[in-house]
Design a protein around this motif. Structure first.
Motif, short mmCIF file in Angstrom:
data_model
loop_
_atom_site.label_atom_id
_atom_site.label_comp_id
_atom_site.label_asym_id
_atom_site.label_seq_id
_atom_site.Cartn_x
_atom_site.Cartn_y
_atom_site.Cartn_z
N SER A 219 0.82 -1.21 0.00
CA SER A 219 0.00 0.00 0.00
C SER A 219 0.85 1.26 0.00
N ARG A 220 0.32 2.34 -0.61
CA ARG A 220 0.98 3.64 -0.60
C ARG A 220 0.72 4.42 0.69
N ALA A 221 -0.24 4.00 1.48
CA ALA A 221 -0.60 4.74 2.70
C ALA A 221 0.55 4.75 3.69
N PRO B 160 12.01 13.25 -11.74
CA PRO B 160 10.80 14.01 -11.46
C PRO B 160 10.37 13.93 -10.01
N GLN B 161 10.63 12.80 -9.38
CA GLN B 161 10.33 12.63 -7.97
C GLN B 161 11.36 11.69 -7.37
N ASP B 162 11.57 11.78 -6.07
CA ASP B 162 12.60 11.01 -5.39
C ASP B 162 12.03 9.68 -4.94
N VAL B 163 12.31 8.63 -5.70
CA VAL B 163 11.80 7.30 -5.37
C VAL B 163 12.39 6.79 -4.08
N SER B 164 13.66 7.14 -3.80
CA SER B 164 14.31 6.62 -2.61
C SER B 164 13.62 7.06 -1.34
N ALA C 169 5.33 5.61 -3.14
CA ALA C 169 4.93 6.89 -2.55
C ALA C 169 6.14 7.51 -1.88
N ASP C 170 6.07 8.84 -1.67
CA ASP C 170 7.17 9.49 -0.96
C ASP C 170 6.96 9.32 0.55
N ALA C 171 7.80 9.95 1.34
CA ALA C 171 7.77 9.75 2.78
C ALA C 171 6.47 10.21 3.43
N THR C 172 5.71 11.06 2.73
CA THR C 172 4.44 11.55 3.26
C THR C 172 3.25 10.73 2.79
N GLY C 173 3.50 9.78 1.90
CA GLY C 173 2.42 8.98 1.35
C GLY C 173 1.89 9.50 0.03
N LYS C 174 2.51 10.55 -0.50
CA LYS C 174 2.09 11.10 -1.79
C LYS C 174 2.54 10.17 -2.91
N PRO C 175 1.63 9.78 -3.81
CA PRO C 175 2.00 8.85 -4.89
C PRO C 175 3.15 9.38 -5.75
N ILE C 176 4.03 8.47 -6.15
CA ILE C 176 5.15 8.77 -7.03
C ILE C 176 4.82 8.22 -8.41
N GLU C 177 5.08 9.02 -9.41
CA GLU C 177 4.85 8.60 -10.79
C GLU C 177 5.67 7.35 -11.11
#
Length: 218
Positions: free
Chosen positions: A134-136, A210-214, A172-180
């Motif tokens: 889950s991305r949550a 575009p976004q930090d997957v790590s 998702a990033d550390a806040t749970g925001k979806p990553i492309e």
């Protein structure tokens, strides 16, 4: 028959222990996470997702199995059975193989199957593994086990759902925001993890992503 039962009882937890820690270090180590992120970047879960892994992930996981699982199984079988042969070793792992074959197909699917709060402290249900994907944010770094849940319970990473939960799969990033989706083709799936791991190790950025997957370790 008695030898087979002893083998089943002792070998399966060993398998689970190795799988737990191989999975754990790929999530918690920022150099290894990019190689496992390929698996978690799947946004639609199907039985094929179980094999959506980078070759480096398989290499490291199999090295852990070879050194730890091989040694432990050989010792347990030798001490408790007294005689090791291929038939005995095959029988000791048959139960695990069948359980994993059936469970893996449901774990990597959109079919919610929970074992209930009691059994899910012992066995990892398909629902628990789906939660792992889950991305949550509340689901990050939970349910590393593949068969047994008591390793997660023991090390503080167990998540037992109270009921059905709507899940969104992917990174998702550390806040749970979806990553492309970062792995849009085979080239990106194979080579991007090496670039990201090198960037983590050296601090040198080859390109601006575009976004930090790590940052989306879960």
């Amino acid at each position: 028959m008695g030898a087979k039962r002893i083998g089943d009882a002792h070998c399966d937890p060993d398998v689970g222990f190795c799988k737990y820690w191989a999975h754990f270090i790929h999530h918690e180590n920022r150099f290894l996470w990019p190689f496992h992120a390929l698996h978690h970047s799947a946004e639609v879960m199907t039985p094929l997702t179980a094999n959506r892994n980078h070759p480096v992930f398989f290499l490291i996981r199999n090295l852990i199995y070879s050194f730890v699982l091989g040694a432990v199984q050989a010792l347990v079988l030798f001490l408790l059975i007294g005689k090791i042969d291929l038939l005995t070793i095959g029988g000791a792992n048959a139960g695990y193989f069948i359980f994993n074959l059936l469970g893996s197909n449901l774990r990597h699917s959109h079919v919610w199957l929970s074992y209930g709060p009691v059994l899910e402290h012992v066995f990892i249900s398909p629902a628990q593994h789906q939660i792992h994907h889950s991305r949550a944010k509340k689901h990050f770094n939970k349910n590393y086990g593949e068969v047994f849940a008591f390793w997660d319970w023991m090390f503080g990473t167990l998540y037992v759902p109270k009921g059905y939960e709507e899940l969104d799969f992917g990174l998702a990033d550390a806040t749970g925001k979806p990553i492309e989706q970062p792995h849009r083709n085979l080239k990106e799936a194979l080579f991007r993890p090496f670039v990201e791991s090198f960037e983590e190790a050296t601090g040198i950025e080859f390109k601006t992503a575009p976004q930090d997957v790590s940052s989306g370790r879960k």
